[in-house]
Write a protein that holds these residues in place. Structure first.
Motif, short mmCIF file in Angstrom:
data_model
loop_
_atom_site.label_atom_id
_atom_site.label_comp_id
_atom_site.label_asym_id
_atom_site.label_seq_id
_atom_site.Cartn_x
_atom_site.Cartn_y
_atom_site.Cartn_z
N SER A 29 0.71 -0.80 0.18
CA SER A 29 0.09 -0.16 -0.04
C SER A 29 0.52 1.01 0.17
CB SER A 29 -0.63 0.19 1.41
OG SER A 29 -2.04 -0.89 1.22
N ASP A 39 3.22 9.85 -8.90
CA ASP A 39 3.04 9.97 -10.67
C ASP A 39 2.12 11.57 -11.22
OD1 ASP A 39 4.02 7.18 -11.93
OD2 ASP A 39 1.52 6.27 -10.96
N GLU B 14 -6.87 0.14 0.45
CA GLU B 14 -5.89 1.65 -0.30
C GLU B 14 -4.93 0.83 -0.84
OE1 GLU B 14 -5.68 4.69 0.96
OE2 GLU B 14 -5.45 4.07 2.70
N PHE B 15 -5.00 0.06 -0.55
CA PHE B 15 -3.63 -0.98 -1.76
C PHE B 15 -4.89 -0.69 -3.21
CE2 PHE B 15 -2.40 -4.48 -5.18
CZ PHE B 15 -1.88 -4.60 -4.80
N THR B 18 -5.90 2.55 -4.55
CA THR B 18 -4.60 3.46 -5.25
C THR B 18 -3.82 3.19 -6.42
OG1 THR B 18 -3.77 3.76 -2.90
CG2 THR B 18 -2.38 4.77 -4.62
N LEU B 19 -4.03 1.51 -6.56
CA LEU B 19 -3.22 0.65 -7.73
C LEU B 19 -4.23 1.46 -8.89
CD1 LEU B 19 -0.83 -1.01 -8.89
CD2 LEU B 19 -2.87 -2.84 -8.17
N ASP B 21 -5.76 3.97 -9.65
CA ASP B 21 -5.66 5.17 -9.78
C ASP B 21 -4.80 5.76 -11.37
OD1 ASP B 21 -7.63 5.76 -7.94
OD2 ASP B 21 -6.89 6.72 -6.28
N ARG B 22 -3.51 4.78 -10.35
CA ARG B 22 -2.56 4.29 -11.22
C ARG B 22 -2.64 4.22 -12.54
NH1 ARG B 22 2.55 2.65 -8.65
NH2 ARG B 22 4.00 4.02 -10.09
N LEU B 25 -4.46 6.55 -14.68
CA LEU B 25 -3.62 7.69 -14.72
C LEU B 25 -2.99 7.07 -16.06
CD1 LEU B 25 -1.68 8.76 -11.96
CD2 LEU B 25 -3.52 9.93 -13.15
#
Lengths: 224, 156
Positions: A29, A39, B14-15, B18-19, B21-22, B25
């Motif tokens: 995380s 990023d 959370e992990f 976020t992954l 979101d990346r 992007l």
């Protein structure tokens, strides 16, 4: 009583393994959150302190990698007591001992390296006892070597069995006392008792400055 | 660049968010499921190109989700991404047809490279079949697709 002791060790291993999995999730995380910051900063043309962030974020990632490696190693170690007798790969065990011993060696300014002669043979042995024997041989050497030496750890076949050796390249603090301690010290007696429970013997090959642990291909359960 | 539809399945909120979101992007589609049941339901609603799947989750575990995906959606490629990295698990996942088995934490570039490879492999057979179909060789095209289907069945 011994069975209860075994159960206690397995229990500690089980809980430790579970916690290391959770630590991996935490690190994963943090890695993604740091990566997302990286990023976003990279995408922005007018982000204040952009250079400073781009300098710090990769350093956080390096520490995460370090934490991940340690956690992986800790997790592997937590599974060592899973089986009282089991198949172990000598090449993997020696590589792991080199990794686990690095911190102890670093404190003495001694370099610990995996020998070129490391071999990936498998034997049936007591995994936890083998780890203990190797660790105590290493500790015995580290306690009696001067700073700036090197210890090379490797494994291979020897006669009908197998061997793990630790070659000491560097000066001993006191060579005469070292030789005497090999025959008489409490540390050495303790080390030999662990080795015997592996059906093994720890020997010091004086001309080559090398400790050799000779191991049978199969250890019998009564060797305890 | 083609946009890949990726379903991320992991109980670490959370992990996984976020992954996602990346990945977004990087101009791909990413959806999130926080457990096996949710993942299978999402697959029924919209079939992704690639699933990135955790192993240990509450309820239906990753291995069972993988088994069900391979059975119901043989064209969907599955990448296992787990903190539980035993060789035995890796062997079992690959036997069940996982495209790749990765350890957490993973580098996003490594993950995306594997996702793209998985996506490409999904289309390899159908692209070849399409080429034959365009040339009017419908029987050959059908044979290629049939062979691919049988291969997927055998993996189960």
């Amino acid at each position: 009583m011994p069975e209860n002791k075994d159960n206690e060790i397995v229990f500690i291993g089980k809980i430790t393994a579970s916690i290391t999995h959770e630590i991996k999730n935490v690190l994963a995380s943090i890695k993604e959150l740091t990566g997302l910051m990286d990023d976003l900063v990279a995408m922005s043309d007018d982000f204040p302190l952009k250079d400073k962030f781009q300098n710090v974020l990769p350093r956080i990632l390096i520490q995460i990698e370090r934490g991940a490696e340690l956690t992986k190693s800790f997790n592997t170690f937590s599974h060592v007591p899973d089986k009282k007798i089991g198949t172990v790969n000598l090449g993997e065990v020696t590589a792991h001992i080199v990794y686990l011993g690095q911190r102890f060696a670093r404190q003495k300014n001694i370099e610990l390296i995996l020998s070129d002669s490391n071999s990936s043979v498998e034997i049936e042995t007591k995994p936890l006892t083998l780890y203990m024997a190797l660790f105590y041989v290493l500790e015995f050497l580290l306690d009696r070597m001067n700073n700036n030496g090197t210890i090379k750890i490797g494994s291979g076949k020897q006669d009908d069995g197998f061997k793990i050796n630790m070659i000491c390249e560097g000066e001993l603090t006191n060579r005469e006392e070292f030789i005497r301690e090999i025959q008489t010290s409490k540390d050495w007696v303790f080390l030999q008792s662990i080795s015997h429970s592996l059906g093994s013997n720890a020997e010091f090959d004086e001309p080559n400055n090398s400790f050799v642990l000779l191991l049978p291909s199969v250890v019998y359960s009564e060797s305890s | 660049m083609e946009q890949i539809k990726i379903l991320l399945v992991d109980d670490e909120k959370e992990f996984v968010e976020t992954l996602a979101d990346r990945i977004k992007l990087r101009d791909h589609q990413a959806d999130v499921a926080l457990n096996g049941e949710q993942a299978l339901k999402k697959l029924d609603d919209q079939v992704p190109d690639v699933v990135v799947l955790d192993l240990k989750m509450p309820g239906i575990d990753g291995m069972e989700v993988l088994r069900r995906i391979r059975k119901a959606y043989p064209k969907v490629q599955v990448i296992m991404l787990t903190g539980h990295g035993s060789e035995k698990n890796e062997e079992e996942a690959k036997k069940l047809g996982a495209f790749e088995y990765l350890q957490k934490p993973v580098d996003i570039d490594t993950l995306m490279k594997k996702v793209k490879l998985a996506y490409k492999s999904k289309f390899e057979k159908s692209m070849v079949a399409a080429t034959f179909a365009e040339a009017g060789e419908f029987e050959t095209a059908k044979d290629i697709l049939k062979e691919d289907e049988e291969k997927n069945q055998n993996k189960k």
